[in-house]
Design an enzyme around this catalytic site. Sequence first.
Site, PDB file in Angstrom:
ATOM      1  N   TYR A 167     101.098  10.457  32.735  1.00  0.00           N
ATOM      2  CA  TYR A 167     100.580  10.445  31.598  1.00  0.00           C
ATOM      3  C   TYR A 167      99.998  11.968  31.325  1.00  0.00           C
ATOM      4  CZ  TYR A 167     102.052   5.938  30.061  1.00  0.00           C
ATOM      5  OH  TYR A 167     102.670   4.593  29.739  1.00  0.00           O
ATOM      6  N   LYS A 221     103.351   1.961  45.628  1.00  0.00           N
ATOM      7  CA  LYS A 221     104.711   2.201  46.076  1.00  0.00           C
ATOM      8  C   LYS A 221     104.430   3.126  47.450  1.00  0.00           C
ATOM      9  CE  LYS A 221     109.237   2.030  45.708  1.00  0.00           C
ATOM     10  NZ  LYS A 221     110.042   0.664  45.783  1.00  0.00           N
ATOM     11  N   ASP A 280     107.936  -2.927  42.712  1.00  0.00           N
ATOM     12  CA  ASP A 280     108.938  -3.754  42.393  1.00  0.00           C
ATOM     13  C   ASP A 280     108.785  -5.241  42.921  1.00  0.00           C
ATOM     14  OD1 ASP A 280     108.879  -2.632  45.110  1.00  0.00           O
ATOM     15  OD2 ASP A 280     110.845  -2.096  45.207  1.00  0.00           O
ATOM     16  N   ASP A 301     101.513   0.213  32.866  1.00  0.00           N
ATOM     17  CA  ASP A 301     102.258   0.138  31.518  1.00  0.00           C
ATOM     18  C   ASP A 301     103.389  -0.878  31.695  1.00  0.00           C
ATOM     19  OD1 ASP A 301     103.163   0.854  28.809  1.00  0.00           O
ATOM     20  OD2 ASP A 301     104.564   1.904  29.677  1.00  0.00           O
ATOM     21  N   ASP A 310     103.703  -5.090  30.273  1.00  0.00           N
ATOM     22  CA  ASP A 310     104.776  -5.609  29.524  1.00  0.00           C
ATOM     23  C   ASP A 310     105.532  -6.882  29.692  1.00  0.00           C
ATOM     24  OD1 ASP A 310     104.426  -3.888  27.324  1.00  0.00           O
ATOM     25  OD2 ASP A 310     106.597  -3.409  26.866  1.00  0.00           O
TER      26      ASP A 310
HETATM   27  C1  IPM Z   1     101.013   0.797  25.727  1.00  0.00           C
HETATM   28  C2  IPM Z   1     101.849   1.747  25.076  1.00  0.00           C
HETATM   29  C3  IPM Z   1     101.592   3.179  25.224  1.00  0.00           C
HETATM   30  C4  IPM Z   1     101.629   3.504  26.828  1.00  0.00           C
HETATM   31  C5  IPM Z   1     102.641   4.240  24.489  1.00  0.00           C
HETATM   32  C6  IPM Z   1     102.621   3.628  22.797  1.00  0.00           C
HETATM   33  C7  IPM Z   1     102.014   5.482  24.554  1.00  0.00           C
HETATM   34  O1  IPM Z   1     103.228   1.393  25.657  1.00  0.00           O
HETATM   35  O2  IPM Z   1      99.690   1.040  25.228  1.00  0.00           O
HETATM   36  O3  IPM Z   1     101.163   0.261  26.614  1.00  0.00           O
HETATM   37  O4  IPM Z   1     102.524   3.976  27.185  1.00  0.00           O
HETATM   38  O5  IPM Z   1     100.513   3.448  27.334  1.00  0.00           O
HETATM   39 MN    MN Z   2     103.340  -0.002  26.939  1.00  0.00          MN
END
Ligand code: IPM
Ligand code: MN
Length: 353
Positions: free
Chosen positions: A138, A190, A224, A248, A252
Amino acid sequence: MERTYNIATIPGDGTGPEVVREGRKVLEAAAAKYGFRLNFEEFDFGGERYLRTGEVLPDSAPEELRKFDSIYLGAIGHPDVKPGILEKGILLRLRFELDQYINLRPVKLYPGVATPLKDKGPEHIDYVVVRENTGDVYTGSGGVNMKGSPHEVAMQIMVYNRTQVDRCLRYAFEYTRKRNKRKTLALCGKTNVLTYVFDLWERAFHEMGQAEYPDIKREYYHVDATCMWMVKNPEWFDVIVTTNMFGDIITDLGAITQGGMGIAAGGNINPHGVSMFEPIGGSAPKYTGMNIINPLAAIACGGMMLEHLGETEAATAVENAIMDVTAHRLKDLAAGKMGYSTSEVGDLVAERV
Ligand code: IPM
Ligand code: MN
């Protein structure tokens, strides 16, 4: 004198303003009940403003926002703006410039919420991911050479320094101790491939743990494998600490196991500065203005903000109210399937607070 907090709101794009409105409703209810005051000031950063003015974020924004006690964000992302511009120019810029070096993402299945994980319930899914929020790929280190030629080279480099690693680990150890559940901190990395970066993380992790946190059990998982166990045995986890990119991705996955983007909340935290709370989900442009999007994620991150401000009782009340609503009212978390409109869900939670 009454406790007063100055909150900057950035409702942002798409359904952001709708969910922030409901979040504010609940926060105001909590403030009235628990005897403190919230002064909200709104900032119009987002895709609309960019399309109108050509400016992504005014240079004065970080300085201005630094004066607030907290920032409450809806969503950033616009279908007419090329991906990357708003994300990098607003969200990531604020995270970096305000040095919000922790991204705190609880993965908690609330009662009544359906999870895609077979035979798992709220007693199995309750852990927190501490995602490092300033380093890794990032940072934008890297570049492109010989663009357009068959020899085009693209590099995007994973960067960490010891200070970034240590301050993130310290937060994670302290958080695990304070949480006081299973007192287990898992490093997700990792080490078998990314031998430079995760050698640093692993050494720092064990050095700090051994010297300063003997009461916290240390575990290590490859990223993983972490994904596998988050699906198969989520009850193994208490607190997971990880790098920015891995964090990140796994959050999700975590979010979908707790019912998805309608519920998943997070905080970008600078323990010594101003923090920013946001739902993990995006701006959901196709539902904009329909009053059908689920505001619970925004409401939940409002609760996290109260906790962070030290209003622990109010934060607990918000979370309990959300749980009551998921357990007894909502049919589903998905937009349009809740059995209630966005504003009705806000009312339900606010009444219970
Ligand atoms: C999150 C999002 C962001 C990230 C994006 C929108 C830049 O996916 O907050 O998880 O990658 O951190
Ligand atoms: Mn994200």
